[in-house]
Scaffold this motif. Structure first.
Motif, PDB file in Angstrom:
ATOM      1  N   GLY A 116       0.825  -1.216   0.000  1.00 37.48           N
ATOM      2  CA  GLY A 116       0.000   0.000   0.000  1.00 37.48           C
ATOM      3  C   GLY A 116       0.849   1.252   0.000  1.00 37.48           C
ATOM      4  N   ALA A 117       1.928   1.212   0.807  1.00 40.52           N
ATOM      5  CA  ALA A 117       2.824   2.367   0.857  1.00 40.52           C
ATOM      6  C   ALA A 117       3.473   2.614  -0.495  1.00 40.52           C
ATOM      7  CB  ALA A 117       3.884   2.128   1.926  1.00 40.52           C
ATOM      8  N   ILE A 118       3.920   1.531  -1.145  1.00 41.27           N
ATOM      9  CA  ILE A 118       4.583   1.705  -2.449  1.00 41.27           C
ATOM     10  C   ILE A 118       3.580   2.211  -3.485  1.00 41.27           C
ATOM     11  CG2 ILE A 118       6.009   0.584  -4.205  1.00 41.27           C
ATOM     12  CD1 ILE A 118       6.777  -1.470  -2.106  1.00 41.27           C
ATOM     13  N   ILE A 119       2.331   1.734  -3.379  1.00 44.25           N
ATOM     14  CA  ILE A 119       1.312   2.182  -4.337  1.00 44.25           C
ATOM     15  C   ILE A 119       1.028   3.679  -4.139  1.00 44.25           C
ATOM     16  CG2 ILE A 119      -1.116   1.945  -4.993  1.00 44.25           C
ATOM     17  CD1 ILE A 119      -0.750  -1.068  -4.318  1.00 44.25           C
ATOM     18  N   LEU A 120       1.042   4.109  -2.863  1.00 44.65           N
ATOM     19  CA  LEU A 120       0.871   5.543  -2.600  1.00 44.65           C
ATOM     20  C   LEU A 120       1.977   6.357  -3.289  1.00 44.65           C
ATOM     21  CD1 LEU A 120      -0.633   7.772  -1.043  1.00 44.65           C
ATOM     22  CD2 LEU A 120       0.946   7.406   0.844  1.00 44.65           C
ATOM     23  N   LEU A 121       3.180   5.808  -3.223  1.00 43.96           N
ATOM     24  CA  LEU A 121       4.309   6.454  -3.892  1.00 43.96           C
ATOM     25  C   LEU A 121       4.074   6.530  -5.399  1.00 43.96           C
ATOM     26  CD1 LEU A 121       6.948   7.503  -2.682  1.00 43.96           C
ATOM     27  CD2 LEU A 121       8.026   5.359  -3.309  1.00 43.96           C
ATOM     28  N   MET A 122       3.510   5.454  -5.946  1.00 42.16           N
ATOM     29  CA  MET A 122       3.232   5.430  -7.387  1.00 42.16           C
ATOM     30  C   MET A 122       2.148   6.431  -7.756  1.00 42.16           C
ATOM     31  SD  MET A 122       3.272   1.417  -8.322  1.00 42.16           S
ATOM     32  CE  MET A 122       4.793   0.557  -8.651  1.00 42.16           C
ATOM     33  N   LEU A 123       1.166   6.627  -6.850  1.00 42.39           N
ATOM     34  CA  LEU A 123       0.096   7.589  -7.130  1.00 42.39           C
ATOM     35  C   LEU A 123       0.633   9.013  -7.107  1.00 42.39           C
ATOM     36  CD1 LEU A 123      -2.896   6.162  -5.050  1.00 42.39           C
ATOM     37  CD2 LEU A 123      -2.706   6.262  -7.521  1.00 42.39           C
ATOM     38  N   ALA A 124       1.502   9.286  -6.122  1.00 43.01           N
ATOM     39  CA  ALA A 124       1.992  10.654  -5.967  1.00 43.01           C
ATOM     40  C   ALA A 124       2.982  11.000  -7.073  1.00 43.01           C
ATOM     41  CB  ALA A 124       2.641  10.808  -4.594  1.00 43.01           C
ATOM     42  N   PHE A 125       3.849  10.060  -7.430  1.00 48.69           N
ATOM     43  CA  PHE A 125       4.816  10.313  -8.515  1.00 48.69           C
ATOM     44  C   PHE A 125       4.332   9.520  -9.724  1.00 48.69           C
ATOM     45  CE2 PHE A 125       6.817  11.044  -4.499  1.00 48.69           C
ATOM     46  CZ  PHE A 125       7.461  12.245  -4.699  1.00 48.69           C
ATOM     47  N   ASP A 126       5.235   8.963 -10.513  1.00 56.29           N
ATOM     48  CA  ASP A 126       4.748   8.090 -11.576  1.00 56.29           C
ATOM     49  C   ASP A 126       5.576   6.810 -11.589  1.00 56.29           C
ATOM     50  OD1 ASP A 126       6.675   8.878 -14.359  1.00 56.29           O
ATOM     51  OD2 ASP A 126       6.767   9.984 -12.477  1.00 56.29           O
ATOM     52  N   MET A 127       5.133   5.853 -12.384  1.00 56.42           N
ATOM     53  CA  MET A 127       5.736   4.524 -12.398  1.00 56.42           C
ATOM     54  C   MET A 127       7.241   4.582 -12.608  1.00 56.42           C
ATOM     55  SD  MET A 127       3.559   2.031 -12.106  1.00 56.42           S
ATOM     56  CE  MET A 127       2.244   1.110 -12.740  1.00 56.42           C
ATOM     57  N   LYS A 128       7.654   5.436 -13.553  1.00 51.41           N
ATOM     58  CA  LYS A 128       9.071   5.462 -13.930  1.00 51.41           C
ATOM     59  C   LYS A 128       9.930   5.945 -12.768  1.00 51.41           C
ATOM     60  CE  LYS A 128       9.709   6.253 -18.372  1.00 51.41           C
ATOM     61  NZ  LYS A 128       9.731   7.106 -19.571  1.00 51.41           N
ATOM     62  N   THR A 129       9.458   7.012 -12.083  1.00 53.62           N
ATOM     63  CA  THR A 129      10.200   7.538 -10.938  1.00 53.62           C
ATOM     64  C   THR A 129      10.308   6.482  -9.843  1.00 53.62           C
ATOM     65  OG1 THR A 129       8.999   9.550 -11.453  1.00 53.62           O
ATOM     66  CG2 THR A 129      10.397   9.586  -9.498  1.00 53.62           C
ATOM     67  N   VAL A 130       9.194   5.806  -9.582  1.00 53.67           N
ATOM     68  CA  VAL A 130       9.197   4.809  -8.504  1.00 53.67           C
ATOM     69  C   VAL A 130      10.145   3.665  -8.828  1.00 53.67           C
ATOM     70  CG1 VAL A 130       7.784   3.176  -7.222  1.00 53.67           C
ATOM     71  CG2 VAL A 130       6.880   5.408  -7.756  1.00 53.67           C
ATOM     72  N   SER A 131      10.171   3.253 -10.104  1.00 53.80           N
ATOM     73  CA  SER A 131      11.079   2.151 -10.430  1.00 53.80           C
ATOM     74  C   SER A 131      12.537   2.606 -10.411  1.00 53.80           C
ATOM     75  CB  SER A 131      10.722   1.528 -11.780  1.00 53.80           C
ATOM     76  OG  SER A 131      10.794   2.484 -12.785  1.00 53.80           O
ATOM     77  N   GLN A 132      12.767   3.939 -10.474  1.00 54.76           N
ATOM     78  CA  GLN A 132      14.141   4.438 -10.259  1.00 54.76           C
ATOM     79  C   GLN A 132      14.494   4.434  -8.771  1.00 54.76           C
ATOM     80  OE1 GLN A 132      14.218   8.163 -12.258  1.00 54.76           O
ATOM     81  NE2 GLN A 132      14.907   7.269 -14.193  1.00 54.76           N
ATOM     82  N   ILE A 133      13.496   4.796  -7.934  1.00 52.38           N
ATOM     83  CA  ILE A 133      13.737   4.797  -6.485  1.00 52.38           C
ATOM     84  C   ILE A 133      13.932   3.371  -5.986  1.00 52.38           C
ATOM     85  CG2 ILE A 133      12.781   5.452  -4.244  1.00 52.38           C
ATOM     86  CD1 ILE A 133      11.036   7.487  -5.772  1.00 52.38           C
ATOM     87  N   LEU A 134      13.059   2.479  -6.439  1.00 53.88           N
ATOM     88  CA  LEU A 134      13.111   1.079  -6.006  1.00 53.88           C
ATOM     89  C   LEU A 134      13.350   0.187  -7.218  1.00 53.88           C
ATOM     90  CD1 LEU A 134       9.922   1.136  -3.760  1.00 53.88           C
ATOM     91  CD2 LEU A 134      12.250   1.002  -2.912  1.00 53.88           C
ATOM     92  N   PRO A 135      14.611   0.036  -7.647  1.00 55.73           N
ATOM     93  CA  PRO A 135      14.858  -0.778  -8.849  1.00 55.73           C
ATOM     94  C   PRO A 135      14.772  -2.271  -8.525  1.00 55.73           C
ATOM     95  CG  PRO A 135      16.900   0.128  -8.003  1.00 55.73           C
ATOM     96  CD  PRO A 135      15.842   0.532  -7.054  1.00 55.73           C
ATOM     97  N   ILE A 136      13.542  -2.729  -8.335  1.00 56.90           N
ATOM     98  CA  ILE A 136      13.332  -4.114  -7.888  1.00 56.90           C
ATOM     99  C   ILE A 136      12.472  -4.848  -8.902  1.00 56.90           C
ATOM    100  CG2 ILE A 136      12.384  -5.554  -6.049  1.00 56.90           C
ATOM    101  CD1 ILE A 136      12.573  -3.085  -4.232  1.00 56.90           C
ATOM    102  N   ASN A 137      12.845  -6.097  -9.203  1.00 56.54           N
ATOM    103  CA  ASN A 137      11.950  -6.956  -9.971  1.00 56.54           C
ATOM    104  C   ASN A 137      11.081  -7.708  -8.973  1.00 56.54           C
ATOM    105  OD1 ASN A 137      10.705  -8.861 -11.532  1.00 56.54           O
ATOM    106  ND2 ASN A 137      12.489  -9.279 -12.803  1.00 56.54           N
ATOM    107  N   TYR A 138       9.797  -7.336  -8.928  1.00 57.31           N
ATOM    108  CA  TYR A 138       8.942  -7.863  -7.866  1.00 57.31           C
ATOM    109  C   TYR A 138       8.669  -9.358  -8.005  1.00 57.31           C
ATOM    110  CZ  TYR A 138       8.255  -3.110  -6.342  1.00 57.31           C
ATOM    111  OH  TYR A 138       8.473  -1.858  -5.875  1.00 57.31           O
ATOM    112  N   ILE A 139       8.812  -9.896  -9.222  1.00 60.10           N
ATOM    113  CA  ILE A 139       8.635 -11.344  -9.381  1.00 60.10           C
ATOM    114  C   ILE A 139       9.704 -12.081  -8.582  1.00 60.10           C
ATOM    115  CG2 ILE A 139       8.719 -13.217 -11.049  1.00 60.10           C
ATOM    116  CD1 ILE A 139       7.530 -11.273 -13.086  1.00 60.10           C
ATOM    117  N   TYR A 140      10.938 -11.527  -8.598  1.00 58.86           N
ATOM    118  CA  TYR A 140      11.996 -12.160  -7.812  1.00 58.86           C
ATOM    119  C   TYR A 140      11.720 -12.045  -6.319  1.00 58.86           C
ATOM    120  CZ  TYR A 140      14.763 -12.499 -12.081  1.00 58.86           C
ATOM    121  OH  TYR A 140      15.204 -12.813 -13.331  1.00 58.86           O
ATOM    122  N   ILE A 141      11.078 -10.920  -5.918  1.00 60.20           N
ATOM    123  CA  ILE A 141      10.715 -10.773  -4.496  1.00 60.20           C
ATOM    124  C   ILE A 141       9.766 -11.895  -4.085  1.00 60.20           C
ATOM    125  CG2 ILE A 141       9.508  -9.314  -2.835  1.00 60.20           C
ATOM    126  CD1 ILE A 141      12.000  -8.023  -3.436  1.00 60.20           C
TER     127      ILE A 141
END
Lengths: 494, 140
Positions: free
Chosen positions: B46-71
């Motif tokens: 939920g917290a990460i989604i809030l981050l995605m709402l406030a900024f955009d997908m590209k910025t968030v994937s720069q902040i958190l360069p994670i492949n979620y499938i591996y998570i």
């Protein structure tokens, strides 16, 4: 080692997880998947030997005593089914190398396949009714992925139907378990059986029995709940179709076998009579479909429905002979259905069509394929000494012994029509004038043929060597005919 | 017209850490009070989604360069590993061990291997939720 019976489940689970990390490297994925599947066959074989020597294996997961924790139970029936599952998994995997295509392999094909095997083996091994539900969901989720993977139009359409039907039947499963839990107050299968023994068969238990029949009938495809099956199994590519046809419906059949020999055995006049009537109609509907279509996929798919009817007819008769026959026929059918789906997969790859009227003369250029198919057809129809014979003889014998002449007669007559339907493929497809097909030179027929040849060989040996295998089968049927063996193995001090 | 998200973005920067701390609290409190890996994982995503709402997908994937499938796969590995760990001690699968450990700063702490299993659940929930959101979000 006390954890031995969980290994066939744990190996594909850990393999599936590992394969997610190698999603983009197809070669490594193939190697890992094939080696772990082969290893699993060996483990499952050792498990069968262990059950043969030491009796029913149980494992109280987390060290909690039997009715309170989840218990995994490996009796002979489940051990044999696990062995069959691992063999089919291995052959499907090696068949996939040459047929499924790199695009699908990159999008988590092998992980999904391994999770499907986890679900199937778990459903065969569990001794807890709600855990059975969970494993059903595991295998169904994986099957949704395998069905839709590739995203062609027909796959999308049929996946929507398939998911809709299975979501409804899973909801009914939960409701049925809730009813049963409110009556008996336990979820452990052996403990439920003991409690039902104390209660006798009151009306509500008969209702629950019928509800379970509806649930597992929807999963297993008996009349009138088979309607989703022909369409859904038509959509996916051949190795997935082989896995579905050989394993998924058989899990439903196994669940009916288990519940109708362990739980609901006090008012067989109603419940088993109902099951018998439904299975006979299932056989009739299946053979009508099998002879009506001139599409090779549809013919084999309707043969699945016939086989489900035959196996469950043996269960509904409930004599030791017919139960032995059912177990024998169940394993035979799993192996040979997988082989047939893989074989018609090759035919479709060569000709580019599944319409029988557009295929002819294949045996001239592909004699290996032709004769393998011919032997598979004889095995399917139950020509002695092949493996369909022994099971069906025992089922028919059990039927006549308990004076179910109509049912047993229909089982006999169905063999003839099954033989007719499958020979129709052989005669029309393999005989006649050879044709040229577009793109047939690109098909690596010899390499594809390895997997079905392995399965057909196993199937032939299973029939010819039935003398050697028979003690295992009768040990499996003994647990079904005499549930107290199962109960004593699980609940030690009861 | 370029919209100005200053208030949303500033609030997000403050609220994000509160949500993440709360989700960790929920996760660690699961054994004795309501909570656990599932709710904790949902709150973190939920917290990460809030981050995605406030900024955009590209910025968030720069902040958190994670492949979620591996998570998600790592989470499965944790849970499966905890279960399979019992194999090495020849006790039934998923048998958990626990005990009191004297940690340097925290002092006497009760540790239980069920927490590692729960951590697996946590990671799977985060991985799966974020994969779903990301794939649908980036779909054109």
């Amino acid at each position: 080692m006390i954890n031995f019976l969980i290994l066939p489940l744990l190996i594909p689970f850990l393999t599936g997880i590992l394969l997610i990390f190698f999603a983009k490297n197809v070669v490594i994925q193939r190697w890992i998947a094939a080696i772990s599947a082969l290893f699993n066959v060996v483990i499952a074989f050792l498990l069968v030997q262990k059950v043969r020597n030491d009796g029913i294996q149980t494992l109280d997961v987390s060290s909690w005593q039997a009715p309170f924790g989840i218990t995994l139970v490996s009796d002979m029936l489940s051990a044999l089914l696990v062995l069959t599952t691992t063999i089919i998994a291995f052959t499907s995997i090696i068949y996939s190398f040459r047929s499924i295509g790199v695009e699908r392999e990159k999008y988590f094909y092998y992980p999904a396949l391994n999770f499907l095997i986890v679900g199937v083996i778990g459903a065969f091994t569990t001794g807890d009714i709600f855990n059975l539900f969970v494993f059903f969901e595991v295998l169904l989720m994986a099957s949704y992925v395998l069905l839709v993977l590739g995203g062609t139009k027909i796959q999308l359409r049929e996946t929507i139907k398939y998911i809709l039907v299975n979501v409804i039947s899973s909801a009914l499963f939960v409701i049925a378990v809730a009813y049963l839990y409110s009556v008996v107050g336990t979820l452990n299968m052996a403990h439920i059986s003991v409690r039902l023994d104390d209660l006798g068969q009151s009306g509500i238990i008969t209702v629950i029995a019928v509800l379970f029949l509806i649930v597992f009938g929807l999963k297993g495809g008996i009349f009138p709940l088979y309607f989703w099956l022909p369409g859904s199994y038509y959509a996916p590519p051949a190795p997935v179709m082989a896995l579905f046809g050989a394993l998924l419906t058989k899990v439903g059949v196994y669940a009916i076998m288990r519940t109708y020999t362990l739980f609901f055995i006090h008012d067989t006049g109603y419940t088993h009579q109902l099951l018998m009537i439904l299975t006979i109609i299932t056989i009739v509907v299946g053979v009508i479909g099998a002879i009506a279509f001139s599409d090779i996929k549809k013919i084999i798919i309707y043969n699945i429905i016939v086989a489900i009817g035959v196996i469950l007819f043996g269960v509904s008769v409930m004599t030791p002979d017919s139960l032995t026959g059912s177990v024998f026929y169940l394993i035979h059918d799993m192996v040979i259905k997988a082989a047939l789906f893989l074989l018609i997969g090759i035919m479709i790859a060569i000709t580019g069509t599944s319409d029988l009227r557009k295929i002819s003369g294949l045996i001239r250029r592909y004699p290996g394929l032709g004769w393998t198919f011919f032997i598979a057809a004889l095995v399917l129809a139950g020509i002695p000494p092949f493996s369909g014979f022994v099971g069906k003889v025992l089922i028919v014998k059990g039927g006549f012994e308990s004076e179910q002449f109509w049912g047993a007669g229909i089982v006999l007559a169905s063999s003839l029509l099954v033989l007719f339907s499958i020979m129709k493929i052989f005669i029309n497809g393999f005989w006649g004038t050879p044709q040229d097909y577009k793109g047939e030179t690109n098909v690596p027929v010899r390499k594809l043929l390895i997997a079905p040849v392995i399965l057909v060989t196993i199937s032939v040996l299973y029939g010819v060597g039935s003398e050697i295998i028979f003690p295992y089968i009768s040990q499996a049927a003994e647990t079904l005919a005499n549930p107290s063996v199962y109960i004593e193995a699980v609940l030690k001090e009861w | 017209m370029k919209t100005n998200d200053l208030i949303l973005q500033t609030t997000t920067k403050v609220v994000l850490f509160i949500i993440i701390l709360f989700s960790f609290h929920i996760f660690f409190a699961g054994h004795y009070t309501p909570g656990g890996g599932f709710v904790g994982g949902l709150l973190t995503s939920g917290a990460i989604i809030l981050l995605m709402l406030a900024f955009d997908m590209k910025t968030v994937s720069q902040i958190l360069p994670i492949n979620y499938i591996y998570i998600a796969a790592t989470g499965l590995l944790f849970a499966g590993g905890t279960a399979a760990g019992a194999l090495f001690f020849n006790v039934p699968l998923l048998t958990h061990a626990f005990g009191h450990v004297d940690l340097p700063i925290l002092g006497d702490t009760a540790l239980h291997t069920a927490t590692i299993f729960d951590l697996g659940v946590f990671l799977v929930v985060v991985g799966v939720t974020m994969t779903i959101i990301q794939t649908i979000g980036e779909d054109e």
